[in-house]
Design a protein around this motif. Structure first.
Motif, PDB file in Angstrom:
ATOM      1  N   GLN A  90       1.064  -1.089  -0.013  1.00  0.00           N
ATOM      2  CA  GLN A  90       0.628   0.144  -0.075  1.00  0.00           C
ATOM      3  C   GLN A  90       0.711   1.421  -0.545  1.00  0.00           C
ATOM      4  OE1 GLN A  90      -3.365  -0.324   3.050  1.00  0.00           O
ATOM      5  NE2 GLN A  90      -4.213  -1.506   1.451  1.00  0.00           N
ATOM      6  N   ALA A  91       2.489   1.194   0.630  1.00  0.00           N
ATOM      7  CA  ALA A  91       3.058   2.042   0.762  1.00  0.00           C
ATOM      8  C   ALA A  91       3.498   2.243  -1.155  1.00  0.00           C
ATOM      9  CB  ALA A  91       3.809   2.295   1.373  1.00  0.00           C
ATOM     10  N   CYS A  92       4.024   1.960  -1.903  1.00  0.00           N
ATOM     11  CA  CYS A  92       4.181   1.901  -2.933  1.00  0.00           C
ATOM     12  C   CYS A  92       3.115   1.681  -3.435  1.00  0.00           C
ATOM     13  CB  CYS A  92       4.841  -0.066  -3.796  1.00  0.00           C
ATOM     14  SG  CYS A  92       6.523  -0.544  -2.555  1.00  0.00           S
ATOM     15  N   GLN A  93       1.844   1.972  -3.856  1.00  0.00           N
ATOM     16  CA  GLN A  93       1.035   2.077  -4.053  1.00  0.00           C
ATOM     17  C   GLN A  93       1.086   3.412  -4.325  1.00  0.00           C
ATOM     18  OE1 GLN A  93      -2.778   0.318  -3.647  1.00  0.00           O
ATOM     19  NE2 GLN A  93      -3.615   0.855  -4.733  1.00  0.00           N
ATOM     20  N   ALA A 126       5.815   0.688  -9.632  1.00  0.00           N
ATOM     21  CA  ALA A 126       6.329   0.295 -11.126  1.00  0.00           C
ATOM     22  C   ALA A 126       5.035   0.661 -11.815  1.00  0.00           C
ATOM     23  CB  ALA A 126       6.703  -1.093 -12.132  1.00  0.00           C
ATOM     24  N   LEU A 127       3.547   0.084 -11.547  1.00  0.00           N
ATOM     25  CA  LEU A 127       2.248   0.631 -12.493  1.00  0.00           C
ATOM     26  C   LEU A 127       2.575   2.734 -12.168  1.00  0.00           C
ATOM     27  CD1 LEU A 127      -1.192  -0.307 -13.203  1.00  0.00           C
ATOM     28  CD2 LEU A 127      -0.563  -0.178 -10.679  1.00  0.00           C
ATOM     29  N   GLY A 181      -0.679 -13.368 -15.510  1.00  0.00           N
ATOM     30  CA  GLY A 181      -0.657 -13.018 -16.789  1.00  0.00           C
ATOM     31  C   GLY A 181       1.012 -13.327 -17.195  1.00  0.00           C
ATOM     32  N   GLY A 182       1.683 -13.343 -17.093  1.00  0.00           N
ATOM     33  CA  GLY A 182       3.034 -12.574 -17.080  1.00  0.00           C
ATOM     34  C   GLY A 182       3.717 -11.439 -17.228  1.00  0.00           C
ATOM     35  N   VAL A 183       3.087 -10.722 -16.639  1.00  0.00           N
ATOM     36  CA  VAL A 183       3.167  -9.199 -16.489  1.00  0.00           C
ATOM     37  C   VAL A 183       4.340  -8.859 -16.102  1.00  0.00           C
ATOM     38  CG1 VAL A 183       2.348  -6.985 -16.667  1.00  0.00           C
ATOM     39  CG2 VAL A 183       0.764  -8.207 -17.430  1.00  0.00           C
ATOM     40  N   THR A 184       5.315  -8.031 -16.190  1.00  0.00           N
ATOM     41  CA  THR A 184       6.366  -8.171 -15.107  1.00  0.00           C
ATOM     42  C   THR A 184       5.993  -6.439 -14.891  1.00  0.00           C
ATOM     43  OG1 THR A 184       7.360  -7.675 -17.300  1.00  0.00           O
ATOM     44  CG2 THR A 184       8.156  -9.845 -16.168  1.00  0.00           C
ATOM     45  N   ALA A 185       7.211  -5.952 -13.793  1.00  0.00           N
ATOM     46  CA  ALA A 185       7.074  -4.540 -13.738  1.00  0.00           C
ATOM     47  C   ALA A 185       7.260  -3.297 -14.617  1.00  0.00           C
ATOM     48  CB  ALA A 185       8.222  -4.419 -12.590  1.00  0.00           C
ATOM     49  N   LEU A 186       8.405  -4.388 -15.686  1.00  0.00           N
ATOM     50  CA  LEU A 186       8.602  -3.703 -17.159  1.00  0.00           C
ATOM     51  C   LEU A 186       7.157  -3.220 -17.181  1.00  0.00           C
ATOM     52  CD1 LEU A 186      10.963  -1.787 -18.032  1.00  0.00           C
ATOM     53  CD2 LEU A 186      11.833  -3.975 -19.431  1.00  0.00           C
ATOM     54  N   HIS A 187       6.170  -4.490 -17.721  1.00  0.00           N
ATOM     55  CA  HIS A 187       5.475  -4.115 -18.911  1.00  0.00           C
ATOM     56  C   HIS A 187       4.475  -2.671 -18.244  1.00  0.00           C
ATOM     57  CE1 HIS A 187       6.412  -8.094 -20.796  1.00  0.00           C
ATOM     58  NE2 HIS A 187       5.742  -7.897 -21.258  1.00  0.00           N
ATOM     59  N   MET A 188       4.811  -2.381 -17.289  1.00  0.00           N
ATOM     60  CA  MET A 188       3.793  -1.885 -16.319  1.00  0.00           C
ATOM     61  C   MET A 188       3.831  -0.663 -16.358  1.00  0.00           C
ATOM     62  SD  MET A 188       1.140  -3.329 -14.005  1.00  0.00           S
ATOM     63  CE  MET A 188       0.791  -5.058 -13.744  1.00  0.00           C
ATOM     64  N   ALA A 189       5.379  -0.430 -16.217  1.00  0.00           N
ATOM     65  CA  ALA A 189       5.783   1.029 -16.311  1.00  0.00           C
ATOM     66  C   ALA A 189       5.782   1.916 -17.840  1.00  0.00           C
ATOM     67  CB  ALA A 189       7.379   0.980 -15.785  1.00  0.00           C
ATOM     68  N   HIS A 194       5.389   5.369 -17.673  1.00  0.00           N
ATOM     69  CA  HIS A 194       6.092   6.145 -16.439  1.00  0.00           C
ATOM     70  C   HIS A 194       8.171   6.209 -16.664  1.00  0.00           C
ATOM     71  CE1 HIS A 194       3.071   6.496 -13.668  1.00  0.00           C
ATOM     72  NE2 HIS A 194       2.618   5.464 -14.013  1.00  0.00           N
ATOM     73  N   VAL A 195       8.137   7.093 -17.701  1.00  0.00           N
ATOM     74  CA  VAL A 195       9.606   7.045 -18.617  1.00  0.00           C
ATOM     75  C   VAL A 195      10.591   6.823 -16.802  1.00  0.00           C
ATOM     76  CG1 VAL A 195      11.516   8.435 -19.751  1.00  0.00           C
ATOM     77  CG2 VAL A 195       9.242   8.737 -19.748  1.00  0.00           C
ATOM     78  N   ASP A 196      10.535   7.343 -15.596  1.00  0.00           N
ATOM     79  CA  ASP A 196      11.820   7.369 -15.259  1.00  0.00           C
ATOM     80  C   ASP A 196      11.435   6.241 -14.311  1.00  0.00           C
ATOM     81  OD1 ASP A 196      12.148  10.259 -15.112  1.00  0.00           O
ATOM     82  OD2 ASP A 196      11.211  10.545 -13.832  1.00  0.00           O
ATOM     83  N   SER A 197      10.646   5.441 -13.929  1.00  0.00           N
ATOM     84  CA  SER A 197      10.634   3.663 -13.747  1.00  0.00           C
ATOM     85  C   SER A 197      11.180   3.015 -14.608  1.00  0.00           C
ATOM     86  CB  SER A 197       9.308   3.454 -13.085  1.00  0.00           C
ATOM     87  OG  SER A 197       8.418   4.409 -11.334  1.00  0.00           O
ATOM     88  N   LEU A 198      10.504   3.066 -15.851  1.00  0.00           N
ATOM     89  CA  LEU A 198      11.250   2.738 -16.995  1.00  0.00           C
ATOM     90  C   LEU A 198      12.604   2.510 -16.734  1.00  0.00           C
ATOM     91  CD1 LEU A 198      10.006   0.743 -20.058  1.00  0.00           C
ATOM     92  CD2 LEU A 198      10.647   2.742 -21.318  1.00  0.00           C
ATOM     93  N   CYS A 199      13.038   3.255 -16.656  1.00  0.00           N
ATOM     94  CA  CYS A 199      14.426   3.882 -16.910  1.00  0.00           C
ATOM     95  C   CYS A 199      15.417   3.340 -16.206  1.00  0.00           C
ATOM     96  CB  CYS A 199      14.905   5.147 -17.012  1.00  0.00           C
ATOM     97  SG  CYS A 199      14.457   6.101 -18.396  1.00  0.00           S
TER      98      CYS A 199
END
Length: 495
Positions: A90-93, A126-127, A181-189, A194-199
């Protein structure tokens, strides 16, 4: 009579527990401390409707001082609510990095998954694009070495240089762990732009070749077999597409529906991505490291766990920390050897987003005193480890019997140090003293609130019993798993 006494005990503790929940939600540190001094077992109280504890409420609202107080009172730090979410999730959300740092310092489990989508705290960060939370979550897996970024850039066996947990999980496995569904944190960003999280995820070794799966649990309009570039094309952010292609993502990769990233963009009317995704020859461009990469964080987190992050009072030392002027120096920066307190070092490593110099190691943090690049922190010889035993993690408290508690007159003191910028002395709660109280243990059997005289009731009437239950508006306002909405998160709701 015995059954009536038990019912009275339950209702009395329930009333005090609801008041602690209200204090945790409002950020009322003084009221929460008074309640826990009377009955420390209230920290394990959970609401019957959704199993939300005071720790969940304070984490969702960003009250890191109350989070630290509850943990020191013995609450289960990895307790889940009905959705399978922990306080760390919840803190990360909601992007409360100070709460995330507090929970990580107390060794909260970052591998826990929720019950709805199989996502971890990393997926939720990442979401919603909270890069600072991502860097803190992975503090135990990013070594404080100057060559870390080069090793990841060359796709070397970085697992050999990365610290592993007791379960033997490496950084590569954590970054690329899939949810349903095989969704990773990179898929979410990539999907939410979210450019900063992606990088940052790419700098830490996130794979661009991981594809989604058709497992029957996730509704995916893009289709199974999609790469993060497919998700970036659906999201419509050209910068994310450019970064992924610069890192080597394939422009011709097709998912199980036979769609390439360009066809995904055309199907959802992303006309502005035509030029980015229709290049005949994929060009490799130079990529810069993310400003959120922080190498010294692992070293200072280890020191904080071993020796604490208060560092002692300034009145007991002749050379206090030059940044806060509140605590004595406990760590020294590598290179320049400037001394800081552990709290300031934690704040610096968690919140700094710029490198010190063009030729400095990627991920280094500038020294606040001389701007020299810092790669790691070292413990001073005068810094002594803590002598107190490790905290015990207990299960949640559904019904407590206060009549069985031992009678004691000992004053319980809890000290919490804020991890943000120091506040004026007039606003600080650390200097306030609470009187020791002598209360009869059997008062709780009367079925009423027994500590009305020691707790302020100014904020109690704002909350009715129905406010702790779900409403139709809250049910309709639940955030979807893949696409994050643009609603304000200033006052998040805890479900």
């Amino acid at each position: 009579m015995r059954s009536l006494s038990l019912v009275g005990t339950t209702f009395g503790c329930s009333a005090s527990g609801e008041r602690l929940v209200s204090a945790a939600r409002d950020g009322d540190f003084q009221e929460a401390k008074a309640l826990l001094e009377y009955n420390p077992r209230l920290a394990k109280y959970t609401t019957f409707s959704c199993r939300n504890s005071p720790l969940h409420h304070s984490a969702a609202q960003g009250h890191h001082e109350i989070v630290s107080l509850l943990i020191e009172s013995g609450v289960d730090i990895n307790l889940k609510n009905y959705r399978g979410q922990t306080a760390l999730m919840q803190a990360c959300q909601y992007g409360h990095w100070e709460v995330v740092l507090t929970l990580v310092l107390f060794k909260a489990n970052i591998h826990k998954t929720d019950c709805l989508n199989g996502g971890t705290a990393l997926h939720l960060a990442a979401l919603n694009g909270h890069s600072c939370c991502i860097r803190i979550l992975l503090a135990d897996y990013i070594p404080s070495i100057p060559t870390f970024y080069k090793l990841v850039k060359k796709r070397s066996r970085i697992e050999e240089f990365v610290s592993e947990s007791s379960e033997g999980t490496s950084l590569y496995e954590i970054i690329n762990r899939p949810a349903d569904g095989g969704v990773t944190a990179l898929h979410m960003a990539a999907l939410n732009g979210h450019v900063d999280s992606l990088c940052l995820l790419l700098d830490l070794g996130a794979s661009m070749n991981v594809v989604t799966l058709e497992d029957g649990t996730t509704i995916d309009l893009i289709g199974a077999g999609s790469t993060p570039l497919h998700y970036a094309a659906y999201g419509g952010n050209p910068h994310c597409c450019q970064i992924l292609t610069a890192w080597g993502a394939s422009l011709t990769a097709e998912n199980e529906k036979g769609w390439s990233p360009l066809e995904v963009a055309r199907l959802w009317n992303r006309e502005w991505l035509e030029e980015v995704l229709s290049a005949h020859e994929q060009q490799q461009t130079m990529t810069l490291p993310s400003p959120y990469l922080s190498l010294p964080l692992m070293s200072v987190v280890k020191i904080a766990r071993e020796c604490g992050w208060t560092g002692g009072s300034v009145s007991n030392c002749t050379d206090p920390c030059a940044v806060c002027l509140e605590n004595k120096c406990t760590v020294a920066a590598s290179g320049c050897l400037h001394e800081l307190c552990t709290r300031c070092a934690l704040y610096l490593c968690s919140n700094s987003n710029t490198s010190s110099a063009p030729h400095a190691p990627s991920g280094s943090i500038p020294c606040p005193l001389c701007r020299h690049s810092i790669v790691s922190f070292k413990k001073l010889t005068t810094t002594k480890p803590l002598l107190q035993p490790p905290l015990k993690q207990n299960s949640s408290l559904s019904c407590c019997s206060c009549s069985s508690m031992p009678r004691t007159n000992t004053q319980i003191t809890q000290e919490t140090i804020p991890l943000s910028k120091p506040k004026p002395a007039s606003q600080s709660l650390r200097s306030q003293k609470f009187l020791s109280l002598k209360l009869e243990n059997n008062l709780c059997t009367r079925g009423t609130d027994t500590i009305a005289s020691i707790v302020r009731r100014s904020n109690l009437q704002k909350y009715s019993r129905s406010s702790f239950r779900w409403s139709n508006a809250q049910l309709k306002g639940r955030r979807p798993w893949l696409c994050s909405s643009n609603r304000s998160l200033d006052s998040p709701d805890v479900y």
